[in-house]
Design a protein around this motif. Structure first.
Motif, PDB file in Angstrom:
ATOM      1  N   GLU A  77       0.807  -1.219   0.000  1.00 48.78           N
ATOM      2  CA  GLU A  77       0.000   0.000   0.000  1.00 48.78           C
ATOM      3  C   GLU A  77       0.841   1.270   0.000  1.00 48.78           C
ATOM      4  N   ILE A  78       2.154   1.149   0.137  1.00 47.17           N
ATOM      5  CA  ILE A  78       2.980   2.344   0.117  1.00 47.17           C
ATOM      6  C   ILE A  78       3.831   2.365  -1.152  1.00 47.17           C
ATOM      7  N   SER A  79       4.310   3.544  -1.490  1.00 45.74           N
ATOM      8  CA  SER A  79       5.097   3.733  -2.706  1.00 45.74           C
ATOM      9  C   SER A  79       6.562   3.411  -2.458  1.00 45.74           C
ATOM     10  N   ARG A  80       7.305   3.306  -3.576  1.00 45.91           N
ATOM     11  CA  ARG A  80       8.743   3.021  -3.473  1.00 45.91           C
ATOM     12  C   ARG A  80       9.443   4.051  -2.600  1.00 45.91           C
ATOM     13  N   LYS A  81       9.071   5.314  -2.778  1.00 47.70           N
ATOM     14  CA  LYS A  81       9.500   6.387  -1.877  1.00 47.70           C
ATOM     15  C   LYS A  81       8.236   7.108  -1.441  1.00 47.70           C
ATOM     16  N   HIS A  82       7.851   6.871  -0.200  1.00 46.93           N
ATOM     17  CA  HIS A  82       6.523   7.298   0.257  1.00 46.93           C
ATOM     18  C   HIS A  82       6.566   8.593   1.064  1.00 46.93           C
ATOM     19  N   LEU A  83       7.471   8.675   2.029  1.00 48.47           N
ATOM     20  CA  LEU A  83       7.533   9.868   2.877  1.00 48.47           C
ATOM     21  C   LEU A  83       8.971  10.094   3.345  1.00 48.47           C
ATOM     22  N   SER A  84       9.192  11.301   3.826  1.00 47.21           N
ATOM     23  CA  SER A  84      10.490  11.624   4.434  1.00 47.21           C
ATOM     24  C   SER A  84      10.257  12.271   5.788  1.00 47.21           C
ATOM     25  N   VAL A  85      11.201  12.077   6.690  1.00 50.99           N
ATOM     26  CA  VAL A  85      11.225  12.760   7.981  1.00 50.99           C
ATOM     27  C   VAL A  85      12.550  13.480   8.048  1.00 50.99           C
ATOM     28  N   GLN A  86      12.503  14.817   8.142  1.00 50.57           N
ATOM     29  CA  GLN A  86      13.725  15.607   8.059  1.00 50.57           C
ATOM     30  C   GLN A  86      13.865  16.542   9.254  1.00 50.57           C
ATOM     31  N   ARG A  87      15.126  16.749   9.620  1.00 48.06           N
ATOM     32  CA  ARG A  87      15.432  17.715  10.679  1.00 48.06           C
ATOM     33  C   ARG A  87      15.303  19.127  10.113  1.00 48.06           C
ATOM     34  N   GLN A  88      14.492  19.946  10.760  1.00 45.10           N
ATOM     35  CA  GLN A  88      14.289  21.334  10.361  1.00 45.10           C
ATOM     36  C   GLN A  88      14.567  22.244  11.552  1.00 45.10           C
ATOM     37  N   PRO A  89      14.756  23.559  11.324  1.00 49.41           N
ATOM     38  CA  PRO A  89      15.005  24.462  12.459  1.00 49.41           C
ATOM     39  C   PRO A  89      13.918  24.400  13.530  1.00 49.41           C
ATOM     40  N   GLY A  91      12.123  21.750  14.225  1.00 52.18           N
ATOM     41  CA  GLY A  91      11.970  20.385  14.726  1.00 52.18           C
ATOM     42  C   GLY A  91      11.944  19.404  13.576  1.00 52.18           C
ATOM     43  N   TRP A  92      11.549  18.188  13.843  1.00 55.65           N
ATOM     44  CA  TRP A  92      11.481  17.157  12.805  1.00 55.65           C
ATOM     45  C   TRP A  92      10.162  17.268  12.058  1.00 55.65           C
ATOM     46  N   GLU A  93      10.264  17.209  10.722  1.00 54.30           N
ATOM     47  CA  GLU A  93       9.094  17.400   9.868  1.00 54.30           C
ATOM     48  C   GLU A  93       8.892  16.185   8.979  1.00 54.30           C
ATOM     49  N   VAL A  94       7.646  15.711   8.890  1.00 59.36           N
ATOM     50  CA  VAL A  94       7.310  14.629   7.981  1.00 59.36           C
ATOM     51  C   VAL A  94       6.684  15.227   6.730  1.00 59.36           C
ATOM     52  N   ALA A  95       7.018  14.658   5.561  1.00 59.66           N
ATOM     53  CA  ALA A  95       6.502  15.174   4.297  1.00 59.66           C
ATOM     54  C   ALA A  95       6.149  14.012   3.377  1.00 59.66           C
ATOM     55  N   ASP A  96       5.034  14.141   2.679  1.00 65.61           N
ATOM     56  CA  ASP A  96       4.623  13.158   1.681  1.00 65.61           C
ATOM     57  C   ASP A  96       5.478  13.353   0.428  1.00 65.61           C
ATOM     58  N   LEU A  97       6.030  12.282  -0.110  1.00 65.27           N
ATOM     59  CA  LEU A  97       6.873  12.350  -1.310  1.00 65.27           C
ATOM     60  C   LEU A  97       6.051  11.998  -2.547  1.00 65.27           C
ATOM     61  N   ALA A  98       4.917  12.680  -2.710  1.00 67.30           N
ATOM     62  CA  ALA A  98       4.025  12.462  -3.857  1.00 67.30           C
ATOM     63  C   ALA A  98       3.620  10.991  -3.953  1.00 67.30           C
ATOM     64  N   SER A  99       3.329  10.384  -2.807  1.00 69.79           N
ATOM     65  CA  SER A  99       2.966   8.972  -2.775  1.00 69.79           C
ATOM     66  C   SER A  99       1.571   8.764  -3.357  1.00 69.79           C
ATOM     67  N   ASN A 101      -0.937   6.848  -2.066  1.00 75.19           N
ATOM     68  CA  ASN A 101      -2.018   6.814  -1.070  1.00 75.19           C
ATOM     69  C   ASN A 101      -1.913   7.886   0.005  1.00 75.19           C
ATOM     70  N   GLY A 102      -0.858   8.718  -0.028  1.00 77.25           N
ATOM     71  CA  GLY A 102      -0.739   9.820   0.918  1.00 77.25           C
ATOM     72  C   GLY A 102      -0.346   9.379   2.314  1.00 77.25           C
ATOM     73  N   ILE A 103      -0.284  10.345   3.219  1.00 73.78           N
ATOM     74  CA  ILE A 103       0.076  10.079   4.614  1.00 73.78           C
ATOM     75  C   ILE A 103      -0.892  10.822   5.534  1.00 73.78           C
ATOM     76  N   GLU A 108      -5.173  12.515  10.662  1.00 69.75           N
ATOM     77  CA  GLU A 108      -5.519  13.628   9.792  1.00 69.75           C
ATOM     78  C   GLU A 108      -4.603  13.634   8.567  1.00 69.75           C
ATOM     79  N   PRO A 109      -5.157  13.615   7.343  1.00 64.92           N
ATOM     80  CA  PRO A 109      -4.324  13.655   6.138  1.00 64.92           C
ATOM     81  C   PRO A 109      -3.494  14.938   6.091  1.00 64.92           C
ATOM     82  N   VAL A 110      -2.223  14.826   5.735  1.00 61.30           N
ATOM     83  CA  VAL A 110      -1.336  15.985   5.665  1.00 61.30           C
ATOM     84  C   VAL A 110      -0.406  15.835   4.469  1.00 61.30           C
TER      85      VAL A 110
END
Length: 459
Positions: A77-89, A91-99, A101-103, A108-110
Motif C-alpha cells: 500500500e505504500i510507494s517506493r519512496k513514500h515519505l520523508s522525515v527531516q530535521r528542520q530548524p 523540529g522534525w518534519e514529515v513530508a509526503d513524497l508524492a505517494s 495513497n498519501g500520509i 488527519e491527512p497531511v
C-alpha cells in the motif's frame, strides 16, 4: 566499518550503528505493519541523522548512508519512496513524497507536518511513531524481529522500559530481592518470571496471589502444615515457600498480606527458614523473593497496614512498570507476542488501518491485560482474518482524549503543579523534571495528557 559509510540493518539482523547512543535523541519507530502483525516493531535512532525516508521493498530493512537513512517495508500500500522525515530548524518534519495513497498524522491527512512526541504517522498499512527526548537508554537502533530468544517481557522499543529491563537483568543475576510496582495489567508477573529465568536459579518459579489466598488458610498455604495441625489437615503439605526452594517466590499483590502473615514472611526473609503450621521445628529454605503491587506501600506503612521492616526486606531493588498509555510504541510488539497465544494462525491475521488507528489512540486503562482481551474477542469475531473497527469494543471505538473537565482531582492538582513549575523555569522541561524527580519525557507526557501547551511558557 572499514571505511564504508553505508550500513544495513536487515530484518532478523543486528543493528550495526553502535554510535547512536546520544541519550535522549528522538526516535522513529515502525510500530506495526497491518499485514504482518507478527513482525514486531523497529526503532531507528535519529541522533546522527538529518533525514529518513520510508518506502516499499521485498523485505524490511534499514539502510544508513552518512546522515541519511532509509526504512523499507514489504507493504504493497505504500510507494517506493513514500515519505520523508527531516530535521528542520523548528523540529522534525514529515513530508509526503508524492505517494499514491498519501500520509496522515494522528488520523488527519497531511502533506507536511512538524512532529511532536507521540505523533502517529500512517503510510499505507504501516504505522510509525515519533518519540522525542528525555528517556534514559542506549537509544540505539532495535528490531524486535531479531529477538526471538529474548523473553517476551523484556522485548521493548520504549527507552524508558528498556532502561529498567537492563537494570533488572543485572539485578536478577545478583539475587537481590525485587519489588515491582505498576498499575493492574502492566505485566508484573511476566516481568517477575523473566527475572527468574535470567537469575539462573535451578528451582521453580512459584507465583502467589496474596489477595486471593483464603485468610484462614493463608499461613498453611504459604508455609505448609503438619498432619493434624487443624481440622481438615489430613496430610502433610510443604506450602508454597518450600515449593520455591532454590527458585523464586513471586508474591503478587503483596500489600494484601495480613499483618500476622507479614511477621511470618519477615522471618523467612531474615532467617531463611520457615515453620509449618503445627510444627515445632523450622525448615531451612533458599528462596529468592520477587514481590509486586499496584498500591502505595508507603501510604499503607503510614497507616499501619504494612510493616516497614518487611518493606525494607522486599525492596532491595524497585522497578516501576509504565502503563501501556505511556509506551504505545510497544503495542505492535505486544500484538506480535499475544497473537500466537490466541490463534494457531497468527500469521494470517491482519489489521485494517482504521482498527490500527483506534488501538494506538485508545487509553488502555487496564493495560496489557485489556489489550489481550480485545485481541481475543476480535480474533473470535473475524471471518476473513482481518480485524476491523467493528470487531473492537465500544470503549475502544468511542474513545476520545479526556477533557480538562473530566480530569480526576489528583490530575488537576498535578496539572497545577506542572504549570507552576513551568512558569518558574521559563518552560524548561528538564528543570521541571529535576524539581519533580522525573525524567523530562514524563513531564512532556503529562503536558500532552493534561493539555498543557509548552510553547506558552517559553520566552
Amino acid at each position: 566499518m572499514n571505511g564504508d559509510p553505508t550500513e544495513t540493518v536487515s530484518e532478523g539482523g543486528r543493528p550495526l550503528l553502535n554510535g547512536a547512543d546520544d541519550d535522549g535523541a528522538p526516535r522513529l519507530i515502525v510500530v506495526l505493519e497491518c499485514r504482518r502483525l507478527t513482525a514486531g516493531p523497529l526503532r531507528l535512532s535519529l541522533s546522527s541523522l538529518e533525514s529518513v525516508t520510508l518506502g516499499r521493498d521485498a523485505r524490511r530493512h534499514v539502510t544508513r548512508h552518512g546522515r541519511a537513512a532509509a526504512i523499507s517495508v514489504p507493504d504493497y500500500e505504500i510507494s517506493r519512496k513514500h515519505l520523508s522525515v527531516q530535521r528542520q530548524p523548528a523540529g522534525w518534519e514529515v513530508a509526503d513524497l508524492a505517494s499514491k495513497n498519501g500520509i496522515s498524522v494522528n488520523g488527519e491527512p497531511v502533506r507536511t507536518a512538524t512532529l511532536a512526541d507521540g505523533d502517529v504517522i500512517e503510510a499505507g498499512g504501516t504505522l510509525l511513531m515519533f518519540r522525542e527526548d528525555g528517556a534514559v537508554g542506549d537509544n540505539g537502533d532495535r528490531d524486535l524481529a531479531d529477538e526471538a530468544e529474548t523473553p517476551e517481557a523484556f522485548r521493548t522499543v520504549s527507552l524508558e522500559l528498556e532502561h529498567r529491563v537492563r537494570q533488572l537483568i543485572r539485578i536478577a543475576r545478583a539475587g537481590v530481592p525485587v519489588l515491582i510496582r505498576g498499575e493492574t495489567g502492566t505485566g508484573k508477573e511476566l516481568i517477575a518470571r523473566a527475572v527468574h529465568d535470567a537469575s539462573g536459579r535451578r528451582g521453580a518459579f512459584v507465583p502467589v496471589n496474596c489477595g486471593a489466598l483464603p485468610r484462614n488458610l493463608l499461613e498453611s498455604e504459604l508455609f505448609g502444615h503438619r498432619r493434624g495441625a487443624f481440622s481438615g489437615a489430613n496430610e502433610e503439605r510443604d506450602g508454597l515457600v518450600r515449593r520455591a526452594h532454590t527458585g523464586t517466590l513471586f508474591l503478587d499483590e503483596i500489600a494484601e498480606l495480613p499483618e500476622e502473615s507479614q511477621v511470618a514472611l519477615l522471618r523467612v526473609l531474615q532467617d531463611g527458614e520457615v515453620r509449618p503450621v503445627g510444627a515445632n521445628d523450622t525448615v531451612k529454605v533458599d528462596v529468592r523473593v520477587v514481590a509486586a503491587t499496584h498500591q502505595d506501600l508507603q501510604a499503607r506503612i503510614a497507616d499501619g497496614r504494612f510493616r516497614q521492616d518487611l518493606y525494607a526486606r522486599l525492596s532491595g531493588f524497585e522497578a516501576t512498570l509504565p502503563p501501556l498509555r505511556d509506551r504505545r510504541e510497544d503495542i505492535g510488539g505486544l500484538i506480535a507476542a499475544l497473537l500466537p497465544r490466541l490463534t494457531p494462525h497468527a500469521d494470517r491475521i491482519t489489521l485494517h488501518r482504521s482498527a490500527a488507528r483506534l488501538l494506538l489512540r485508545y487509553g488502555w486503562p487496564l493495560n496489557i491485560r485489556e489489550l489481550e482481551q480485545a485481541l481475543r474477542a476480535a480474533v473470535a469475531l473475524v471471518d476473513d482474518g482481518e480485524i476491523r473497527a467493528e470487531h473492537l469494543s465500544d470503549a475502544i471505538r468511542a474513545y476520545v482524549l479526556p477533557s480538562l473537565a473530566s480530569l480526576r482531582p489528583e490530575d488537576r492538582l498535578l496539572r497545577e503543579r506542572v504549570i507552576e513549575l513551568l512558569r518558574e523555569q521559563g518552560g524548561n522541561v528538564t528543570a521541571v523534571g529535576r524539581a519533580m524527580g522525573k525524567a523530562p519525557i514524563q513531564i512532556r507526557r503529562w503536558c500532552r495528557r493534561l493539555q498543557i501547551d509548552l510553547a506558552q511558557f517559553r520566552a
